[in-house]
Design an enzyme around this catalytic site. Structure first.
Site, mmCIF file in Angstrom:
data_model
loop_
_atom_site.group_PDB
_atom_site.id
_atom_site.type_symbol
_atom_site.label_atom_id
_atom_site.label_comp_id
_atom_site.label_asym_id
_atom_site.label_seq_id
_atom_site.Cartn_x
_atom_site.Cartn_y
_atom_site.Cartn_z
ATOM 1 C CG ASN A 174 7.247 -0.821 55.312
ATOM 2 O OD1 ASN A 174 8.242 -1.519 55.125
ATOM 3 N ND2 ASN A 174 6.823 -0.512 56.524
ATOM 4 N N GLY A 250 9.387 -7.946 57.845
ATOM 5 C CA GLY A 250 8.196 -8.292 57.081
ATOM 6 C C GLY A 250 7.085 -8.751 58.002
ATOM 7 C CB SER A 251 3.928 -10.463 57.296
ATOM 8 O OG SER A 251 4.321 -11.707 56.738
ATOM 9 C CD GLU A 272 11.180 -3.325 62.573
ATOM 10 O OE1 GLU A 272 10.788 -2.916 61.471
ATOM 11 O OE2 GLU A 272 11.873 -2.659 63.346
ATOM 12 C CG LEU A 273 8.633 -10.700 62.641
ATOM 13 C CD1 LEU A 273 8.344 -12.035 63.280
ATOM 14 C CD2 LEU A 273 9.083 -10.859 61.201
ATOM 15 C CB CYS A 305 5.564 -2.894 61.424
ATOM 16 S SG CYS A 305 7.269 -2.314 61.435
ATOM 17 C CD GLU A 404 1.397 -5.495 60.560
ATOM 18 O OE1 GLU A 404 2.156 -4.583 60.908
ATOM 19 O OE2 GLU A 404 1.800 -6.610 60.149
#
Length: 500
Positions: A174, A250-251, A272-273, A305, A404
């Site tokens: 992103n 990411g996810s 970092e999710l 996010c 999400e």
């Protein structure tokens, strides 16, 4: 700014740009296409890394670290080399902007471009300066009676901060340049060596780092850049015994896989999710909720996010707030991100567009109502576009409030009182960010202090190299930016010294 680079140049820029062991090399793995999500055109074809090249990148990083050619340099010398790296990246500012438009789909005139390119270029320099202010040694606070040996000698106990070793940096699609930089720079300035592996949807912004490393004269193996279409290289990076740490954005689902893959070798993790952040309007500030949905939609089509995609307003004011939120969306210009008039671009892929559609349908099945949007926009035959969408959501248990979506979709939820508000805001598997808007600062801070999230913003936010962010619960492990975002790339050695 108008984007005008010929496609032939973009395609050529994507070839032969892997960077392994200090050399630009042609990929020996599968060739894959990079798609412009705004036009569905192929903008580049990248020859990905083979399994052997991934192994070579890991080996180059391992040798560079073990040799001490980088980690043994004085911090000031590493800083000088990394300032050259940042200068080389800054010289590519226009190209990086173009890549953010063409491969990530960020509108060229969007405010999100600041986070895509402009802020990271400054943050890199700020990170270097911040690190130089940090001590390598810190004294442990021993009480006086423990500072003397029975024979009257002196005792000193120190904490020494040392690099972790070889870092695998796996970044997101992103904000590709941003997430690349926020792994590479902190890892390098703290003395680690790095293998950067970008998301396959947005590899081009990462390949620029290899060029910058060469221009800056970094020692071979200190920074390596690979790209791939599949996940084989990423799995190798998170399982290989010669990799000491994985930094991943990411996810949450993929983050859990990374944790499992890293567990046998007990690698350090910085993850970092996902997020499902609360955007809260206090009873005295409902009038300010009018732009709540537009901010998410125009914030890179909701692909952030930390976006406040759960909007909380008092139940008594919900109808008024919904009407106010819908009005600005009718004026949002959706289209080709290269057009300076475009305010909202596409999501990254057809699959992500389908995800938005699916969750809107699930929300409606669970009792939500579509107040605005909810489908693909008319008149745009090409591109992965989805309308900015407002859902009148009956409760916080709705699928659109719990999962999400990662698109321009917000759920608006009413609260009875502040206790009900806090209960719902915390009823989430995620805890990445949060927003509280209120005129009564004391009351707003009181609510903010009860939100279980790694960052909370009261009446505004902050994007700074000096302030960290990070996830709680299933939003991640560790921190980025700030002192904590540097220390996560270091390990502590206790050094206890007695006088002879």
């Amino acid at each position: 700014m108008t984007i005008h680079t010929p496609q032939s140049q973009l395609t050529a820029a994507g070839r032969g740009r892997l960077y392994i062991g200090g050399e630009a090399v042609a990929g020996e793995g599968e060739t894959f296409a990079v798609i412009n999500p705004g036009t569905e055109e192929v903008i580049a074809e990248v020859a990905g890394a083979s399994a052997g090249q991934v192994e070579a990148a890991i080996g180059a990083a391992r040798r560079a670290y073990d040799s001490g050619v980088w980690c043994d340099l004085p911090a000031a010398e590493r800083a000088q080399a990394l300032r050259r790296l940042m200068a080389a990246l800054a010289a590519q500012r226009d190209r990086l902007v173009e890549l953010s438009v063409r491969e990530a789909g960020c509108p060229v005139s969007s405010g999100s471009m600041a986070a895509q390119v402009h802020a990271p270029l400054q943050h890199g320099l700020d990170t270097i300066e911040l690190f130089l202010q940090l001590p390598e040694f810190e004294e442990n606070p021993l009480p006086f009676e423990q500072r003397l040996t029975p024979r009257g000698g002196a005792v000193q106990s120190l904490r020494r901060h040392l690099p972790v070793g070889v870092v695998a940096a796996i970044s997101a699609y992103n904000f590709p340049f941003y997430t690349n930089l926020w792994k590479v720079l902190p890892a390098l300035i703290t003395g680690n060596t790095v293998i950067l592996r970008p998301n396959p949807l947005t590899p081009l912004a990462a390949l620029v780092f290899g060029e910058a490393a060469e221009a800056a004269g970094l020692p071979p193996g200190v920074l390596n850049v690979i790209a791939e279409q599949g996940a084989g290289g990423a799995v190798a990076l998170s399982t290989h015994a010669d990799v000491d740490m994985v930094a991943f954005t990411g996810s949450t689902g993929v983050g859990k896989q990374v944790m499992v893959q890293a567990a046998p070798t007990m690698k350090r993790l910085q993850l970092e999710l996902g997020g499902k952040s609360a955007q809260i309007y206090m009873p005295d500030s409902v009038a300010q909720a009018g732009m709540a949905a537009a901010m998410v939609a125009m914030g890179h089509a909701g692909q952030g996010c930390a976006h406040g995609t759960r909007v909380f307003v008092p139940e008594a004011d919900k109808a008024q707030a919904l009407e106010a939120m819908a009005a600005p969306l009718a004026k949002v210009k959706i289209g080709d991100p290269a057009d300076p008039q475009t305010q909202m671009g596409p999501v990254i892929s057809a699959a992500q567009r389908d995800r938005c559609e699916r969750y809107v349908a699930l929300a409606v099945e669970a009792g939500a109502k579509v107040v605005y949007g909810g489908k693909r926009p008319e008149g745009l035959a090409k591109g992965f576009f989805f309308e900015p969408t407002i859902l009148d959501t009956p409760d916080n248990k709705n699928p659109a409030a719990q999962e999400e979506i990662f698109g321009p979709v917000v759920s608006v939820i009413g609260y009875r009182d502040l206790d009900h508000l806090v209960e719902m805001a915390n009823d989430s598997p995620y805890g990445l960010s949060g927003y509280v808007t209120g005129k009564d600062i004391k009351q707003a801070i009181g609510v903010a202090s009860k939100i279980r999230t790694g960052t909370v913003n009261v009446n505004g936010g902050l994007l700074s190299a000096y302030a960290s962010s990070g996830g709680w619960k299933q939003s991640g492990v560790g921190r980025e930016r700030g002192v904590e975002g540097l220390r996560v790339y270091q390990q502590i050695q206790a050094m206890n010294i007695q006088g002879a």
